[in-house]
Design a protein around this motif. Structure first.
Motif, PDB file in Angstrom:
ATOM      1  N   VAL A  42      20.678  24.663  80.510  1.00  0.00           N
ATOM      2  CA  VAL A  42      22.093  24.436  80.837  1.00  0.00           C
ATOM      3  C   VAL A  42      22.231  23.645  82.134  1.00  0.00           C
ATOM      4  CG1 VAL A  42      24.235  25.594  81.497  1.00  0.00           C
ATOM      5  CG2 VAL A  42      22.902  26.458  79.573  1.00  0.00           C
ATOM      6  N   ILE A  43      21.258  23.799  83.046  1.00  0.00           N
ATOM      7  CA  ILE A  43      21.348  23.096  84.333  1.00  0.00           C
ATOM      8  C   ILE A  43      20.413  21.892  84.399  1.00  0.00           C
ATOM      9  CG2 ILE A  43      22.095  25.152  85.578  1.00  0.00           C
ATOM     10  CD1 ILE A  43      19.225  25.523  86.543  1.00  0.00           C
ATOM     11  N   ALA A  44      19.844  21.506  83.259  1.00  0.00           N
ATOM     12  CA  ALA A  44      18.900  20.381  83.250  1.00  0.00           C
ATOM     13  C   ALA A  44      19.527  19.103  83.791  1.00  0.00           C
ATOM     14  CB  ALA A  44      18.361  20.151  81.844  1.00  0.00           C
ATOM     15  N   HIS A  45      20.814  18.889  83.478  1.00  0.00           N
ATOM     16  CA  HIS A  45      21.467  17.646  83.889  1.00  0.00           C
ATOM     17  C   HIS A  45      21.617  17.518  85.398  1.00  0.00           C
ATOM     18  CE1 HIS A  45      24.733  20.587  83.874  1.00  0.00           C
ATOM     19  NE2 HIS A  45      25.393  19.781  84.672  1.00  0.00           N
ATOM     20  N   GLU A  46      21.433  18.619  86.121  1.00  0.00           N
ATOM     21  CA  GLU A  46      21.564  18.599  87.573  1.00  0.00           C
ATOM     22  C   GLU A  46      20.273  18.161  88.261  1.00  0.00           C
ATOM     23  OE1 GLU A  46      22.652  22.530  88.669  1.00  0.00           O
ATOM     24  OE2 GLU A  46      24.518  22.544  87.501  1.00  0.00           O
ATOM     25  N   LYS A  47      19.189  18.023  87.499  1.00  0.00           N
ATOM     26  CA  LYS A  47      17.882  17.785  88.096  1.00  0.00           C
ATOM     27  C   LYS A  47      17.364  16.383  87.768  1.00  0.00           C
ATOM     28  CE  LYS A  47      16.757  22.653  88.253  1.00  0.00           C
ATOM     29  NZ  LYS A  47      15.690  23.664  88.169  1.00  0.00           N
ATOM     30  N   PRO A  48      16.412  15.896  88.546  1.00  0.00           N
ATOM     31  CA  PRO A  48      15.877  14.551  88.290  1.00  0.00           C
ATOM     32  C   PRO A  48      15.056  14.502  87.015  1.00  0.00           C
ATOM     33  CG  PRO A  48      14.635  15.650  90.023  1.00  0.00           C
ATOM     34  CD  PRO A  48      15.819  16.524  89.734  1.00  0.00           C
ATOM     35  N   GLU A  49      14.807  13.287  86.535  1.00  0.00           N
ATOM     36  CA  GLU A  49      14.023  13.074  85.324  1.00  0.00           C
ATOM     37  C   GLU A  49      12.656  12.513  85.704  1.00  0.00           C
ATOM     38  OE1 GLU A  49      16.949  11.887  81.833  1.00  0.00           O
ATOM     39  OE2 GLU A  49      17.337  10.684  83.626  1.00  0.00           O
ATOM     40  N   ALA A  50      11.619  13.044  85.089  1.00  0.00           N
ATOM     41  CA  ALA A  50      10.252  12.700  85.478  1.00  0.00           C
ATOM     42  C   ALA A  50       9.921  11.227  85.261  1.00  0.00           C
ATOM     43  CB  ALA A  50       9.270  13.582  84.711  1.00  0.00           C
ATOM     44  N   LEU A  51      10.481  10.617  84.210  1.00  0.00           N
ATOM     45  CA  LEU A  51      10.096   9.250  83.847  1.00  0.00           C
ATOM     46  C   LEU A  51      11.242   8.256  83.998  1.00  0.00           C
ATOM     47  CD1 LEU A  51       7.987   9.980  80.608  1.00  0.00           C
ATOM     48  CD2 LEU A  51       7.212   9.911  82.988  1.00  0.00           C
ATOM     49  N   ASP A  52      12.170   8.539  84.892  1.00  0.00           N
ATOM     50  CA  ASP A  52      13.376   7.698  84.944  1.00  0.00           C
ATOM     51  C   ASP A  52      13.137   6.313  85.525  1.00  0.00           C
ATOM     52  OD1 ASP A  52      13.053   8.329  87.595  1.00  0.00           O
ATOM     53  OD2 ASP A  52      15.084   9.050  87.922  1.00  0.00           O
ATOM     54  N   ASP A  53      11.920   6.033  85.985  1.00  0.00           N
ATOM     55  CA  ASP A  53      11.628   4.694  86.500  1.00  0.00           C
ATOM     56  C   ASP A  53      10.855   3.854  85.486  1.00  0.00           C
ATOM     57  OD1 ASP A  53       9.383   6.294  86.618  1.00  0.00           O
ATOM     58  OD2 ASP A  53       8.567   5.317  88.398  1.00  0.00           O
ATOM     59  N   LEU A  54      10.727   4.359  84.265  1.00  0.00           N
ATOM     60  CA  LEU A  54       9.950   3.648  83.248  1.00  0.00           C
ATOM     61  C   LEU A  54      10.847   2.999  82.197  1.00  0.00           C
ATOM     62  CD1 LEU A  54       7.066   6.177  82.534  1.00  0.00           C
ATOM     63  CD2 LEU A  54       6.999   4.180  84.024  1.00  0.00           C
ATOM     64  N   VAL A  55      10.387   1.873  81.683  1.00  0.00           N
ATOM     65  CA  VAL A  55      11.058   1.186  80.572  1.00  0.00           C
ATOM     66  C   VAL A  55      10.121   1.212  79.369  1.00  0.00           C
ATOM     67  CG1 VAL A  55      12.043  -0.966  79.737  1.00  0.00           C
ATOM     68  CG2 VAL A  55      12.368  -0.291  82.128  1.00  0.00           C
ATOM     69  N   VAL A  56      10.612   1.737  78.264  1.00  0.00           N
ATOM     70  CA  VAL A  56       9.816   1.872  77.044  1.00  0.00           C
ATOM     71  C   VAL A  56      10.461   1.058  75.930  1.00  0.00           C
ATOM     72  CG1 VAL A  56       8.981   3.474  75.268  1.00  0.00           C
ATOM     73  CG2 VAL A  56       9.013   4.179  77.686  1.00  0.00           C
ATOM     74  N   LEU A  57       9.676   0.241  75.255  1.00  0.00           N
ATOM     75  CA  LEU A  57      10.140  -0.481  74.066  1.00  0.00           C
ATOM     76  C   LEU A  57       9.603   0.233  72.840  1.00  0.00           C
ATOM     77  CD1 LEU A  57       9.456  -4.205  75.105  1.00  0.00           C
ATOM     78  CD2 LEU A  57      11.506  -2.829  75.532  1.00  0.00           C
ATOM     79  N   ASP A  58      10.475   0.723  71.991  1.00  0.00           N
ATOM     80  CA  ASP A  58      10.077   1.393  70.758  1.00  0.00           C
ATOM     81  C   ASP A  58      10.288   0.436  69.598  1.00  0.00           C
ATOM     82  OD1 ASP A  58       9.730   2.882  68.487  1.00  0.00           O
ATOM     83  OD2 ASP A  58      11.178   4.435  68.987  1.00  0.00           O
ATOM     84  N   MET A  59       9.193  -0.107  69.081  1.00  0.00           N
ATOM     85  CA  MET A  59       9.252  -1.057  67.971  1.00  0.00           C
ATOM     86  C   MET A  59       8.790  -0.405  66.678  1.00  0.00           C
ATOM     87  SD  MET A  59       7.784  -4.428  69.912  1.00  0.00           S
ATOM     88  CE  MET A  59       7.815  -5.368  68.398  1.00  0.00           C
ATOM     89  N   SER A  60       9.031   0.884  66.528  1.00  0.00           N
ATOM     90  CA  SER A  60       8.630   1.599  65.312  1.00  0.00           C
ATOM     91  C   SER A  60       9.198   0.910  64.077  1.00  0.00           C
ATOM     92  CB  SER A  60       9.138   3.039  65.352  1.00  0.00           C
ATOM     93  OG  SER A  60       8.649   3.720  66.487  1.00  0.00           O
ATOM     94  N   SER A  61       8.378   0.829  63.051  1.00  0.00           N
ATOM     95  CA  SER A  61       8.817   0.221  61.799  1.00  0.00           C
ATOM     96  C   SER A  61       8.434   1.122  60.637  1.00  0.00           C
ATOM     97  CB  SER A  61       8.174  -1.157  61.623  1.00  0.00           C
ATOM     98  OG  SER A  61       8.540  -1.726  60.377  1.00  0.00           O
ATOM     99  N   ARG A  62       9.407   1.645  59.928  1.00  0.00           N
ATOM    100  CA  ARG A  62       9.229   2.467  58.732  1.00  0.00           C
ATOM    101  C   ARG A  62       8.493   3.785  59.015  1.00  0.00           C
ATOM    102  NH1 ARG A  62       7.316  -1.823  54.029  1.00  0.00           N
ATOM    103  NH2 ARG A  62       8.481  -3.617  54.796  1.00  0.00           N
ATOM    104  N   SER A  63       8.354   4.155  60.259  1.00  0.00           N
ATOM    105  CA  SER A  63       7.562   5.327  60.602  1.00  0.00           C
ATOM    106  C   SER A  63       8.276   6.181  61.631  1.00  0.00           C
ATOM    107  CB  SER A  63       6.204   4.898  61.165  1.00  0.00           C
ATOM    108  OG  SER A  63       5.553   5.983  61.789  1.00  0.00           O
ATOM    109  N   MET A  64       8.328   7.496  61.364  1.00  0.00           N
ATOM    110  CA  MET A  64       8.895   8.422  62.329  1.00  0.00           C
ATOM    111  C   MET A  64       7.905   8.765  63.440  1.00  0.00           C
ATOM    112  SD  MET A  64      12.024   9.308  62.062  1.00  0.00           S
ATOM    113  CE  MET A  64      13.427   9.402  60.943  1.00  0.00           C
TER     114      MET A  64
END
Length: 449
Positions: A23-45
């Protein structure tokens, strides 16, 4: 009157909840908030599952789909769509910005290179060689961005005798190729045929378990690569083959074959590694029964009133009960006995036995098999927030399973459920490439996005 003493674990439960309650997660920092990820998934979960884990930890995750949307958006029971999005994809679109890009075109690939130059991680699930053929494989992109972590999840891996097959990664194929599915399913008794017992065949896991496993291993590999990059400044390629990832879960079966040449056949809900350990019928469904020690197995036999008749007092080892024929014999004897009780009655009998039974406080483990609707209403999981609805600005109130772990300092979270196809084209292309409305209009007009 005896004074009630609050157990020490209760104090810890209160303290840890005050620190890691989602419930209080939104009040805290995020571990990977300085990273940029490109998700190019194709036909796969698998790729989507992988990027979901990173996105829950705060990575700015950009989901790149073809202009018409990726095939995974159509995965849904009975073809049900919620605002043109399949229910399965709603579970793995979380926290991701969604853009479109036609990689079949030269201009589309050049745009991808520009994005990759600014990214930390790229996840792709195309058959091996496809990204290279487009000129956007690891070798090319690492020249542009030496710090890039390039994760590939495929059906057969980046090397090996079948790696050049152009087959996409399919969950059921991976289950079949892993060796696990061979030993999963109901036993076909001697003298019976599949025509007589059509359910006694190799059986797949209900959800797409292999995609979840390979996606998880890829995420772990990415996190390890990020740590290595912190130490060296170097990116790297990560190669995950989905059947190979699932094989990792085959546990003692592999050792048994390698050491003694034993081939594990289907054994239904039983397990020759443990006894008592399986699912048994009740009046209203079924229960899991576990007795991982000889005394627990004896206690269960006592609970069902067969301690003396079966000579349980004389048993000195569990070893005979590990044998397949013994387990099948006792299963046939136990089934009609557990069927005399409801699941709740059996559970209560185990609890009471722990208080005053012959072998108390030893008792078997009894767990009722519950349907999904009861699981979603179970106060344990309601309290821990796993099924808390997400208030999504596009899709409304949607129930998706929240992050499966809690953390005191950098907890994962779901900020939004999903986005429609190309929803974030304006935001992403302006932020990373400086494309304004005019340029976006041109790209859309030529079908690039």
């Amino acid at each position: 009157m005896t004074e009630h003493v609050r157990p020490k674990w209760a104090d810890w439960a209160d303290k840890i909840r005050s620190l890691d309650d989602p419930v209080i997660a939104h009040e805290k920092p995020e571990a990977l908030d300085d990273l940029v990820v490109l998700d190019m998934s194709s036909r796969s979960m698998a790729g989507c599952y992988c990027s979901s884990m990173l996105a829950e930890l705060g990575a700015e995750t950009i989901r790149i789909e073809p202009p018409g949307g990726d095939l995974v958006r159509t995965y849904s029971p009975n073809g049900i769509m919620h605002q043109e999005t399949g229910l399965a994809y709603l579970a793995e679109g979380r926290n991701k910005y969604h853009v479109t890009l036609d990689l079949e075109t030269e201009e589309g690939r050049e745009i991808l290179k520009s994005l990759a130059a600014q990214a930390d991680v790229l996840i792709e699930t195309y058959p091996k060689g496809q990204m290279d053929a487009w000129g956007i494989g690891y070798e090319e992109l690492s020249k542009i961005n030496p710090r890039l972590i390039f994760a590939s999840i495929t059906a057969f891996g980046q090397f090996g005798p079948e790696s050049d097959r152009k087959q996409y990664d399919y969950d059921n194929v991976a289950q079949a190729r892993s060796g696990i599915q061979y030993a999963t399913g109901e036993v076909l008794p001697e003298g019976k045929t599949v025509e007589e017992m059509p359910w006694a065949v190799p059986t797949k896991a209900g959800p797409w378990i292999t995609w979840a496993v390979s996606g998880t291993f890829a995420a772990v590999g990415i996190l390890g690569a990020l740590h290595y990059r912190e130490l060296t400044g170097e990116g790297q390629a990560i190669d995950v083959a989905t059947p190979e990832a699932y094989e990792r879960l085959n546990d003692y079966v592999l050792h048994w074959y390698a050491d003694q040449g034993h081939l594990c056949e289907r054994f239904g809900n039983l397990d020759t590694c443990l006894w008592l350990y399986g699912f048994f019928p009740t009046k209203d469904g079924g229960v899991f029964l576990g007795g991982l020690r000889l005394e627990m197995w004896k206690a269960f036999v006592d609970i069902i009133g067969k301690y003396d008749e079966w000579g349980a007092a004389e048993w000195t080892t569990l070893a005979p009960f590990m044998k397949k024929d013994w387990q099948l014999k006792y299963q046939a004897m136990i089934d009609p006995l557990t069927s005399q009780y409801t699941s709740e009655e059996l559970t209560k009998k185990a609890i009471e036995y722990a208080k005053s039974g012959r072998l108390a406080p030893i008792t078997p483990v009894v767990a009722e098999i519950v349907p999904p609707e009861e699981t979603m209403k179970d106060r344990i999981w309601v309290e821990r927030g796993i099924f808390t609805p997400v208030q999504d600005p596009v899709y409304g109130d949607v129930v998706v399973a929240q992050a499966q772990w809690k953390a005191t300092e950098t907890p994962p979270r779901t900020k939004w459920v999903c986005r429609p196809v190309g929803y974030d084209n304006g935001y992403v292309y302006l932020k990373y490439l400086g494309y304004g409305p005019v340029k976006l209009g041109e790209l859309k007009g030529t079908g690039i996005i």
